[in-house]
Design a protein around this motif. Structure first.
Motif, PDB file in Angstrom:
ATOM      1  N   PHE A   1       0.939  -1.274   0.074  1.00 59.51           N
ATOM      2  CA  PHE A   1       0.020  -0.167  -0.007  1.00 59.51           C
ATOM      3  C   PHE A   1       0.682   1.368  -0.074  1.00 59.51           C
ATOM      4  N   SER A   2       0.824   2.200  -1.162  1.00 62.06           N
ATOM      5  CA  SER A   2       1.779   3.266  -1.145  1.00 62.06           C
ATOM      6  C   SER A   2       0.853   4.585  -0.863  1.00 62.06           C
ATOM      7  N   ASP A   3       1.793   5.619  -0.805  1.00 60.42           N
ATOM      8  CA  ASP A   3       1.026   6.931  -0.740  1.00 60.42           C
ATOM      9  C   ASP A   3       0.105   7.159   0.171  1.00 60.42           C
ATOM     10  N   LEU A   4       0.368   6.632   1.527  1.00 52.93           N
ATOM     11  CA  LEU A   4      -0.827   6.575   2.643  1.00 52.93           C
ATOM     12  C   LEU A   4      -0.719   7.967   3.136  1.00 52.93           C
ATOM     13  N   PRO A   5      -1.869   8.474   3.948  1.00 48.02           N
ATOM     14  CA  PRO A   5      -1.892   9.592   4.712  1.00 48.02           C
ATOM     15  C   PRO A   5      -0.602   9.796   5.640  1.00 48.02           C
ATOM     16  N   ALA A   6      -0.051  11.056   5.275  1.00 45.36           N
ATOM     17  CA  ALA A   6       1.341  11.301   5.929  1.00 45.36           C
ATOM     18  C   ALA A   6       1.306  12.334   6.841  1.00 45.36           C
ATOM     19  N   SER A   7       0.230  13.071   7.212  1.00 48.78           N
ATOM     20  CA  SER A   7       0.094  14.258   8.234  1.00 48.78           C
ATOM     21  C   SER A   7       0.348  13.868   9.445  1.00 48.78           C
ATOM     22  N   ILE A   8       0.518  14.535  10.486  1.00 51.31           N
ATOM     23  CA  ILE A   8       0.794  14.467  11.902  1.00 51.31           C
ATOM     24  C   ILE A   8      -0.522  13.811  12.306  1.00 51.31           C
ATOM     25  N   GLY A   9      -0.469  12.886  13.330  1.00 46.82           N
ATOM     26  CA  GLY A   9      -1.703  12.412  13.907  1.00 46.82           C
ATOM     27  C   GLY A   9      -2.101  11.057  13.718  1.00 46.82           C
ATOM     28  N   TYR A  10      -3.245  10.651  13.949  1.00 49.74           N
ATOM     29  CA  TYR A  10      -3.879   9.302  13.870  1.00 49.74           C
ATOM     30  C   TYR A  10      -4.307   9.031  12.490  1.00 49.74           C
ATOM     31  N   HIS A  11      -4.145   7.869  12.112  1.00 48.43           N
ATOM     32  CA  HIS A  11      -4.604   7.689  10.602  1.00 48.43           C
ATOM     33  C   HIS A  11      -5.040   6.091  10.598  1.00 48.43           C
ATOM     34  N   GLU A  12      -6.214   5.898   9.779  1.00 45.63           N
ATOM     35  CA  GLU A  12      -6.529   4.622   9.585  1.00 45.63           C
ATOM     36  C   GLU A  12      -6.653   4.305   8.038  1.00 45.63           C
ATOM     37  N   TYR A  13      -6.194   3.139   7.551  1.00 51.77           N
ATOM     38  CA  TYR A  13      -6.157   2.739   6.125  1.00 51.77           C
ATOM     39  C   TYR A  13      -6.861   1.580   5.931  1.00 51.77           C
ATOM     40  N   PRO A  14      -7.714   1.258   5.058  1.00 51.06           N
ATOM     41  CA  PRO A  14      -8.401   2.194   4.192  1.00 51.06           C
ATOM     42  C   PRO A  14      -9.121   3.162   4.742  1.00 51.06           C
ATOM     43  N   GLN A  15      -9.225   4.275   4.160  1.00 49.91           N
ATOM     44  CA  GLN A  15     -10.173   5.422   4.956  1.00 49.91           C
ATOM     45  C   GLN A  15     -11.548   5.375   4.631  1.00 49.91           C
ATOM     46  N   SER A  16     -11.975   4.612   3.705  1.00 55.05           N
ATOM     47  CA  SER A  16     -13.303   4.280   3.524  1.00 55.05           C
ATOM     48  C   SER A  16     -14.083   3.423   4.720  1.00 55.05           C
ATOM     49  N   ASN A  17     -15.284   3.335   4.630  1.00 62.78           N
ATOM     50  CA  ASN A  17     -15.987   2.346   5.571  1.00 62.78           C
ATOM     51  C   ASN A  17     -15.700   1.105   5.332  1.00 62.78           C
ATOM     52  N   ILE A  18     -15.376   0.577   4.209  1.00 61.21           N
ATOM     53  CA  ILE A  18     -14.814  -0.743   3.859  1.00 61.21           C
ATOM     54  C   ILE A  18     -13.342  -0.966   4.198  1.00 61.21           C
ATOM     55  N   GLY A  19     -13.074  -1.912   5.027  1.00 63.26           N
ATOM     56  CA  GLY A  19     -11.448  -2.220   5.022  1.00 63.26           C
ATOM     57  C   GLY A  19     -10.980  -3.387   3.891  1.00 63.26           C
ATOM     58  N   TRP A  20      -9.723  -3.502   4.255  1.00 63.87           N
ATOM     59  CA  TRP A  20      -8.916  -4.149   2.881  1.00 63.87           C
ATOM     60  C   TRP A  20      -9.644  -5.838   2.982  1.00 63.87           C
ATOM     61  N   ASP A  21      -9.631  -6.285   1.846  1.00 61.50           N
ATOM     62  CA  ASP A  21     -10.417  -7.274   1.753  1.00 61.50           C
ATOM     63  C   ASP A  21      -9.146  -8.648   1.715  1.00 61.50           C
ATOM     64  N   CYS A  22      -8.097  -8.477   2.218  1.00 62.16           N
ATOM     65  CA  CYS A  22      -7.036  -9.280   2.220  1.00 62.16           C
ATOM     66  C   CYS A  22      -6.726 -10.141   1.135  1.00 62.16           C
ATOM     67  N   ARG A  23      -6.750  -9.339  -0.007  1.00 58.86           N
ATOM     68  CA  ARG A  23      -6.239  -9.929  -1.365  1.00 58.86           C
ATOM     69  C   ARG A  23      -4.780  -9.658  -1.668  1.00 58.86           C
ATOM     70  N   ASP A  24      -4.184 -10.571  -2.442  1.00 62.10           N
ATOM     71  CA  ASP A  24      -2.767 -10.000  -2.740  1.00 62.10           C
ATOM     72  C   ASP A  24      -2.714  -9.254  -3.945  1.00 62.10           C
ATOM     73  N   GLU A  25      -1.601  -9.144  -4.501  1.00 63.66           N
ATOM     74  CA  GLU A  25      -1.260  -8.161  -5.608  1.00 63.66           C
ATOM     75  C   GLU A  25      -1.866  -8.913  -6.861  1.00 63.66           C
ATOM     76  N   LYS A  26      -2.102 -10.013  -6.865  1.00 65.27           N
ATOM     77  CA  LYS A  26      -2.768 -10.795  -7.932  1.00 65.27           C
ATOM     78  C   LYS A  26      -4.410 -10.733  -7.894  1.00 65.27           C
ATOM     79  N   GLY A  27      -4.870 -10.272  -6.871  1.00 65.65           N
ATOM     80  CA  GLY A  27      -6.217 -10.396  -6.757  1.00 65.65           C
ATOM     81  C   GLY A  27      -6.858 -11.453  -5.878  1.00 65.65           C
ATOM     82  N   ASP A  28      -5.807 -12.467  -5.505  1.00 70.14           N
ATOM     83  CA  ASP A  28      -6.299 -13.788  -4.854  1.00 70.14           C
ATOM     84  C   ASP A  28      -6.287 -13.470  -3.318  1.00 70.14           C
TER      85      ASP A  28
END
Length: 454
Positions: free
Chosen positions: A397-424
């Protein structure tokens, strides 16, 4: 002097004509002046001399009385009642012409006698004050307004129109029998005295509560002005939202030493920045109004932005308090803490849920997770990399929020679906992820373990 507003409401320019002031009854001429022509839609103020009369009088103002020019102009007559009285040295109690208001002037209020006037005002319409209801006063009128003014300009404190030496005049409104017969379910504890502000068209709360058993409500006023009484039905305090511009701010979180703190003060009846300054404290020290900015304008006091630019705030935990009042006297305090850290660091790295499960409270996030981290200063770049236990890179995961303070990623209501780079989908098991933050020549890495059990 009598101050008179003149308007040309016709469709042609007026010519020069006379403006006259008469004392009612016998039509005694007090003053006459010539007024210049007025263009279409133009208005102006003129002043007419009048003697310092002590009593109750009716005045008549006439424009173009001799019909000095024709066209749309006509004879204009205005009857105006005024109370002129002397006060300041001796104790004086003055009752308004309609019997609704008593003004009690104490002895020794001024060093020399002065002439005051008491006038009933009309046409005052407050902007966005829905929780004010009229009160039936002694003569049957609903919340009439009264202007108390001093005709001797040098008698009061300059600009603030205050009585000198902390002097006060007792304003006593009588709601009496008329209110009792027409408002059977009244709650006199909400009855409140208000002062009119003409710049913002607001009634500003002064005091609440009727005098027990007297069917009156009183207020010790330290200023001249326009006053009235209302049923104050507002029981909701203002709101204060706090953010730090350019970062995701959480209470107790990290803030840059030069962070810009942004407040948003809100209330449907308006935030009172007229009679009441904001209470703004950092580390038990009052922040002066000159050190922060307020963006407030006519008709826009229901949402008031306030900004404070910090300047090299020292490292450590700091405590902030902001307090504001609405125009109906309700107060709200917001207290919070934040931390300033001199060194660049990456802390509180985690993911949730961990382990990743097929059953979650929120069905939309079944089999998903999100990463969290805190930066103690702004970073240039933040990256997350996920590895198998054998060290094989499966997701970046690149270019994530870089400002001071607390962050969550992904920033949407839906989290990472645990798929690899190939989509599996990643298989059940243990994984490691690395969070990397770079700032200039500094690089910080934090490694955490994650389990997938679906």
């Amino acid at each position: 002097q009598a101050r008179v507003a003149l308007f040309n409401n016709g469709n042609v320019e007026s010519e020069e004509c006379s403006l006259k002031l008469y004392l009612g009854g016998e039509m005694t001429l007090l003053d006459s002046i010539r007024i210049d022509p007025l263009g279409i839609g133009e208005q102006c103020w003129e002043y007419l001399d009048m003697p310092l009369l002590n009593g109750n009088y009716s005045f008549i103002i006439k424009v173009n009385e001799e019909e000095e020019f024709a066209g749309s102009a006509q004879l204009n007559t205005s009857a105006y009642e005024i109370q002129l009285f002397e006060a300041g040295i001796e104790g004086v109690t003055v009752l308004s012409l309609d019997g609704n208001l008593s003004c009690v002037f104490p002895a020794g209020l001024l060093n020399t006698p002065a002439v005051f006037s008491l006038v009933k005002e009309t046409g005052l319409s407050a902007i966005n004050q829905p929780d004010l209801a009229g009160i039936m006063l002694q003569n049957g009128e609903s919340s009439p307004a009264y202007s108390l003014s001093c005709l001797d300009s040098g008698a009061l404190v300059d600009s603030l129109v205050e009585y000198p030496g902390n002097g006060k005049v007792d304003l006593v409104f009588s709601y009496g029998t008329a209110n009792r017969s027409n408002n059977k379910s009244r709650d006199v504890s909400r009855y409140s005295v208000y002062k009119w502000n003409n710049d913002f068209h607001k009634w500003v709360y002064q005091t609440m509560g009727a005098n027990s058993g007297e069917e009156t409500i009183s207020y010790l006023s330290d200023k001249i002005g326009v006053y009235s009484v209302f049923d104050n039905q507002d029981q909701t305090a203002p709101s204060i939202d706090v953010n730090v511009e350019g970062q995701e701010f959480t209470y107790g979180g990290y803030v840059s030493e030069n962070g810009l703190i942004s407040f948003l003060l809100g209330d449907q009846n308006g935030v009172d920045i007229i009679d009441n300054e904001l209470l703004f404290i950092i580390d038990r020290v009052n922040v002066e109004p000159a050190d922060y900015s307020i963006n407030a304008a006519y008709g826009r006091l229901s949402s008031v932005p306030v900004k404070y630019q910090m300047d090299s705030m020292p490292e450590g935990i700091h405590y902030l308090q902001m307090s504001c009042r609405d125009f109906n006297g309700n107060v709200f305090d917001r207290e919070l803490s934040f931390e300033v850290k001199a060194d660049f660091d990456l802390i509180k790295v985690a993911n949730y849920p961990n382990p990743v499960k097929s059953m979650t409270i929120d069905p939309i996030n079944t089999g998903r997770t999100r990463f969290t981290y805190v930066l103690t200063d702004d970073a240039d770049k933040v990256t997350i990399k996920v590895y198998t236990v054998s060290g094989r890179l499966v997701k970046t995961f690149s270019d994530l929020p870089a400002s001071i303070g607390y962050h969550e990623y992904p920033q949407s209501n839906i989290g990472w679906d645990c798929r690899d780079e190939k989509g599996d989908y990643l298989a059940n098991g243990i994984y490691f992820y690395k969070v990397l933050a770079r700032k200039g020549g500094s690089k910080i890495e934090k490694i955490q373990k994650m389990a997938i059990l679906k």
